[in-house]
Design an enzyme around this catalytic site. Structure first.
Site, PDB file in Angstrom:
ATOM      1  N   HIS A   1      -4.368  -6.729   0.377  1.00 23.68           N
ATOM      2  CA  HIS A   1      -3.913  -5.613   1.218  1.00 23.68           C
ATOM      3  C   HIS A   1      -3.744  -4.355   0.378  1.00 23.68           C
ATOM      4  O   HIS A   1      -3.381  -3.307   0.890  1.00 23.68           O
ATOM      5  CB  HIS A   1      -2.554  -5.942   1.854  1.00 23.68           C
ATOM      6  N   ASN A   2      -3.966  -4.487  -0.918  1.00 26.23           N
ATOM      7  CA  ASN A   2      -3.665  -3.397  -1.850  1.00 26.23           C
ATOM      8  C   ASN A   2      -4.801  -2.354  -1.858  1.00 26.23           C
ATOM      9  O   ASN A   2      -5.905  -2.606  -2.347  1.00 26.23           O
ATOM     10  CB  ASN A   2      -3.465  -4.018  -3.246  1.00 26.23           C
ATOM     11  N   LYS A  49      -6.369  -1.365  -5.247  1.00 20.57           N
ATOM     12  CA  LYS A  49      -7.340  -2.338  -5.759  1.00 20.57           C
ATOM     13  C   LYS A  49      -8.661  -2.240  -4.999  1.00 20.57           C
ATOM     14  O   LYS A  49      -9.727  -2.295  -5.590  1.00 20.57           O
ATOM     15  CB  LYS A  49      -6.815  -3.757  -5.552  1.00 20.57           C
ATOM     16  N   ASP A  57      -5.943 -11.563  -9.184  1.00 19.17           N
ATOM     17  CA  ASP A  57      -4.511 -11.561  -9.418  1.00 19.17           C
ATOM     18  C   ASP A  57      -4.306 -11.030 -10.824  1.00 19.17           C
ATOM     19  O   ASP A  57      -5.026 -11.412 -11.752  1.00 19.17           O
ATOM     20  CB  ASP A  57      -3.916 -12.960  -9.249  1.00 19.17           C
ATOM     21  N   PHE A  81      -1.741   3.453 -10.577  1.00 14.67           N
ATOM     22  CA  PHE A  81      -0.687   2.826  -9.768  1.00 14.67           C
ATOM     23  C   PHE A  81       0.034   1.787 -10.624  1.00 14.67           C
ATOM     24  O   PHE A  81      -0.291   1.582 -11.787  1.00 14.67           O
ATOM     25  CB  PHE A  81      -1.291   2.175  -8.513  1.00 14.67           C
ATOM     26  N   GLY A  82       0.995   1.124 -10.027  1.00 19.87           N
ATOM     27  CA  GLY A  82       1.699   0.031 -10.714  1.00 19.87           C
ATOM     28  C   GLY A  82       2.306   0.467 -12.038  1.00 19.87           C
ATOM     29  O   GLY A  82       3.005   1.481 -12.112  1.00 19.87           O
ATOM     30  N   HIS A 138      -8.517  -4.302 -17.585  1.00 23.51           N
ATOM     31  CA  HIS A 138      -8.537  -5.726 -17.262  1.00 23.51           C
ATOM     32  C   HIS A 138      -9.368  -5.995 -15.999  1.00 23.51           C
ATOM     33  O   HIS A 138     -10.273  -6.793 -16.002  1.00 23.51           O
ATOM     34  CB  HIS A 138      -7.086  -6.192 -17.062  1.00 23.51           C
TER      35      HIS A 138
HETATM   36  P1  IMP Z   1      -1.254  -8.361  -8.126  1.00 21.86           P
HETATM   37  O1  IMP Z   1      -0.402  -9.575  -7.948  1.00 21.86           O
HETATM   38  O2  IMP Z   1      -2.607  -8.669  -8.638  1.00 21.86           O
HETATM   39  O3  IMP Z   1      -1.241  -7.465  -6.940  1.00 21.86           O
HETATM   40  O4  IMP Z   1      -0.612  -7.485  -9.289  1.00 21.86           O
HETATM   41  C1  IMP Z   1       0.734  -7.604  -9.609  1.00 21.86           C
HETATM   42  C2  IMP Z   1       1.322  -6.275  -9.987  1.00 21.86           C
HETATM   43  O5  IMP Z   1       0.756  -5.870 -11.214  1.00 21.86           O
HETATM   44  C3  IMP Z   1       1.098  -5.127  -9.027  1.00 21.86           C
HETATM   45  O6  IMP Z   1       2.094  -5.067  -8.066  1.00 21.86           O
HETATM   46  C4  IMP Z   1       1.169  -3.927  -9.924  1.00 21.86           C
HETATM   47  O7  IMP Z   1       2.512  -3.540 -10.102  1.00 21.86           O
HETATM   48  C5  IMP Z   1       0.652  -4.471 -11.226  1.00 21.86           C
HETATM   49  N1  IMP Z   1      -0.749  -4.109 -11.432  1.00 21.86           N
HETATM   50  C6  IMP Z   1      -1.847  -4.782 -11.031  1.00 21.86           C
HETATM   51  N2  IMP Z   1      -2.962  -4.143 -11.420  1.00 21.86           N
HETATM   52  C7  IMP Z   1      -2.542  -3.054 -12.113  1.00 21.86           C
HETATM   53  C8  IMP Z   1      -3.223  -1.994 -12.760  1.00 21.86           C
HETATM   54  O8  IMP Z   1      -4.451  -1.894 -12.807  1.00 21.86           O
HETATM   55  N3  IMP Z   1      -2.443  -1.069 -13.329  1.00 21.86           N
HETATM   56  C9  IMP Z   1      -1.082  -1.096 -13.313  1.00 21.86           C
HETATM   57  N4  IMP Z   1      -0.402  -2.052 -12.705  1.00 21.86           N
HETATM   58  C10 IMP Z   1      -1.136  -3.024 -12.107  1.00 21.86           C
END
Ligand code: IMP
Length: 197
Positions: free
Chosen positions: A8-9, A12, A69, A152-153, A180
């Protein structure tokens, strides 16, 4: 070939679409379905969570699916936030809450000991005969404060050793080349190129 992105992101989705745009693939996302589930990420590994997401989406849509993930693993924090990166500061928190929490927890960790690695695992399911699994990594360190306003994140607190820039100072194109997720996507792109030949 049709491919559903099991997320849903929107951040991404933007990154993934940008990287796969040259392939002969029709990309579908949650907004194309009425019954798209919010899969609970309750496994203790990135691969376990990604696998769970693609499987559920494949079962519901009947279409090939791709899930990633990601986790941020900080050496000095015994690998935290890791698999729990999205809810490091608690349930229903914002990206900013998680960044703030991590900076607070790391306040006493000195420069030179703040190394961290982002890891992304991507799982692709095309049919019931098995999954393709790839991993991408990007090494860096956690700064003492936020820098940059893109991404983001954790992007604004994750710094690169070479340039000293944070991910949030890079354009999407620059980030995708070394990140990554970008690296994992390059690998899965090769798999998709083979499959769609
Ligand atoms: P997810 O479970 O793959 O959605 O990622 C877990 C968390 O890692 C997300 O809520 C973001 O806070 C962080 N995250 C994932 N990808 C990135 C990125 O490319 N840059 C910065 N934070 C990220």
């Amino acid at each position: 070939m049709k491919l559903v992105l099991a997320t849903h992101n929107k951040d991404k989705i933007t990154e993934i679409k940008a990287l796969l745009q040259e392939l002969p693939i029709e990309i579908y996302t949650f907004s194309d379905f009425d019954n798209f589930p919010d899969v609970v990420e309750d496994r203790d590994t990135l691969e376990g969570n990604a696998e769970k997401k693609v499987r559920e989406i494949y079962e519901i849509t009947g279409m090939p699916a791709l899930a990633d993930d990601t986790g941020l693993f900080v050496d000095a924090m015994n690998g935290e936030p890791g698999v729990f990166s999205s809810r490091y500061a608690g349930e229903n928190v914002t990206y900013a809450d998680n960044r703030e929490e991590l900076l607070k927890e790391m306040i006493d960790i000195p420069e030179g000991k703040r190394d961290a690695v982002f890891k992304t695992v991507i799982v692709l399911i095309v049919n019931m005969n098995g999954n393709y699994v790839v991993e991408g990594r990007c090494e860096g360190y956690i700064g003492f404060k936020e820098k940059g306003n893109m991404g983001f994140g954790y992007d604004s607190i994750f710094y690169l050793h070479d340039s000293g820039k944070s991910f949030a100072e890079l354009t999407l194109e620059e980030k995708n080349k070394i990140s990554h997720r970008g690296r994992a996507l390059q690998k899965i792109k090769k798999v998709l190129e083979e499959i769609t030949k």
